[in-house]
Design an enzyme around this catalytic site. Sequence first.
Site, PDB file in Angstrom:
ATOM      1  N   GLU B  60      31.950  90.999  27.599  1.00 28.27           N
ATOM      2  CA  GLU B  60      32.813  90.158  26.754  1.00 28.27           C
ATOM      3  C   GLU B  60      34.226  90.704  26.603  1.00 28.27           C
ATOM      4  O   GLU B  60      35.178  89.934  26.501  1.00 28.27           O
ATOM      5  CB  GLU B  60      32.184  89.971  25.361  1.00 28.27           C
ATOM      6  CG  GLU B  60      31.019  88.997  25.324  1.00 28.27           C
ATOM      7  CD  GLU B  60      29.714  89.581  25.826  1.00 28.27           C
ATOM      8  OE1 GLU B  60      29.657  90.809  26.052  1.00 28.27           O
ATOM      9  OE2 GLU B  60      28.744  88.830  25.999  1.00 28.27           O
ATOM     10  N   HIS B 129      21.651  84.991  17.309  1.00 30.80           N
ATOM     11  CA  HIS B 129      22.081  83.742  17.943  1.00 30.80           C
ATOM     12  C   HIS B 129      22.416  82.717  16.862  1.00 30.80           C
ATOM     13  O   HIS B 129      22.317  81.520  17.084  1.00 30.80           O
ATOM     14  CB  HIS B 129      20.985  83.174  18.851  1.00 30.80           C
ATOM     15  CG  HIS B 129      20.650  84.032  20.028  1.00 30.80           C
ATOM     16  ND1 HIS B 129      19.945  85.209  19.929  1.00 30.80           N
ATOM     17  CD2 HIS B 129      20.942  83.896  21.352  1.00 30.80           C
ATOM     18  CE1 HIS B 129      19.797  85.749  21.129  1.00 30.80           C
ATOM     19  NE2 HIS B 129      20.398  84.977  22.011  1.00 30.80           N
TER      20      HIS B 129
END
Lengths: 344, 328
Positions: B60, B129
């Site tokens: 990322e 999540h």
Amino acid sequence: MNDNDVINVENQHEQLGLSDGQVIDMYRYMLLARKFDERNLLLQRAGKINFHVSGVGQETAQVAAAFALDREKDYFLPYYRDYGFVLAVGMTPRELMLSAFAKAEDPNSGGRQMPGHFGSKRLRIVTGSSPVTTQVPHAVGFALAAKMKKQDFVSFVTFGEGSSNQGDFHEGCNFAGVHKLPVILMCENNQYAISVPMHKQISGKISDRALGYGFPGIRVDGNDALEVYRVVKEARERAIRGEGPTLIEAMMYRLSPHSTSDNDLAYRTQEEVDENWKKDGVARMKSYLIRLGIWDEDKDADLVVQLNMEIKEATEYADRAPFPKPEDTLLHVYASAEEEKSWQ
Amino acid sequence: MAVMEYIDAIRLAMKEEMERDENVFILGEDVGVKGGVFTTTKGLMDQFGEERVMDTPLAESAIAGVAIGAAMYGMKPIAEMQYSDFMLPATNQIISEAAKIRYRSNNDWNCPIVVRAPIGGGIFGGLYHSQCPESIFFGTPGLKIVAPYSAYDAKGLLKAAIRDPDPVLFFENKKCYKLIKEDVPLDDYIVPLGVANVLREGDDITVIGYSMPLHFCMQAAEELEKEMGITAHVLDLRTLQPLDRNAILESVRKTGKVLIVHEDNKTGGIGAEVSAIISEECLYDLDAPIMRLCSPDVPAMPISPPMEKFYMLTKDKVKEAMIHLANY
């Protein structure tokens, strides 16, 4: 030394495509960076400026790399010791002094950043920060843009051996390797990350890391200007041919303390520092030029006078230059309304 | 005009902007061949090629950092973070770099990136999540932060974000992706950043929020009007940074009673700042203490259904809070 002392040495720069004038110019930038650095140290000790972070011992590789790049096209992401590099790609001592004095006219940051945080869109020097190695993914982003827009420039990024342990170094290398991007990564391995010596930072060779990312890694003597020039030039040619990145590990030694806030003899010996002064690349370049017969002590003394004058003028200019207006602290958080409108 | 899901509106915004400007491109994990784990970028690689809809290595910080470099050159990257829970490795690039590039270079360089990241729970995503990380980035000057609740706004705000010269974090709500289906214009329009939106006029209480929980607020408001004759004034912040201070103050002054609702944790959330603005600017217009309804201050949402249900906001929880405020 007089003309009779000239020893017949092999001309090493001609075969690299460098003229006598160019290698003398290279030497000039190295010496300019050295003198600039020395003056900043004095200015800090005299209380004229707040801080200086040194590049002494690293000028040779920095300047040689700059000469091997296309200084009209390429994008540069230097790190905080790269005075030699930014001088060689066009920043002036006056501009650097304006930064050292944190004055409004400083083109790097308008007096906002510490010295050594270079940036100039005009010179394609990309603005940098202090958390180390964040510039590596940025360099990869510039290289990605070159590939997408089919432009024949490369990006060139430097960093120290300590910061090569950061995730951004590895993530950036991997990305560049996967997409075969035109980026040259040069580690200036000066053997110290502030106080921590190389053997506590890395257990292998930094250049070997390139193997894991699928591109060449080359270790070079960073005190040998012509070797650095050759290696960077070849890396650039590979990049332009679409063959992807190159990692270069230039070996050198940080001859001065980390910064003006550091006492280096708390963690290393004077003997070690003295030993490394004997390998100084700036002195080595001077000796090469003299032995070739294209330089002499008189010319050198003249050059020192000239550089000191240039730095003195830069210092006086920066000292007199106005500070930013205090309330300008509030400017440039976001684009102005006009700029924003022009983007929509 | 076409009926489409929130996720389709996001995809359409990217498609239109990529057709309009060849410098716009998408990079992220699984965005290319797969079309995104939620299908947000589905079909875009076929239209624009794998260079402009780029599957990146799983890293990322590189996704953000490479986007930042390309943006400084003049590209307009849209960097996708697969889940906002996974964008923290990129936080240094976003906060130390993107947010400060214009400022630290004294306006010489700028960084027009968009970072898209799905937020929110209610999908049995467990701790990692489901998060709403907007408060991590909120309060970082130099960043703009957007969190749409409707499909219309999702398209218009994303287009505005892509055309913005500064870095924008675009927090799309993953629960909204398929749940929200509505008319969205097929033509080119933008919803300007920094402008809040009154979703519903009312006189009794004011509800301020953003993203998914506003749907609960709207449902609760309808019911309260029918059942109890309480009318709620509902303000959608839309842009979290910079906040539309005037719209906040105007909506509070209208009723004198305010409830702030969001799914991010209560402590240090956007609501805390909104509440502070109200206290500073219009304390004497208030007829009741400022109230907040947010997720509990636990690290993140558990996956077990009763625990997830306990954690999540619902229409009933919002309604109860609204009644409490109205009766104060």
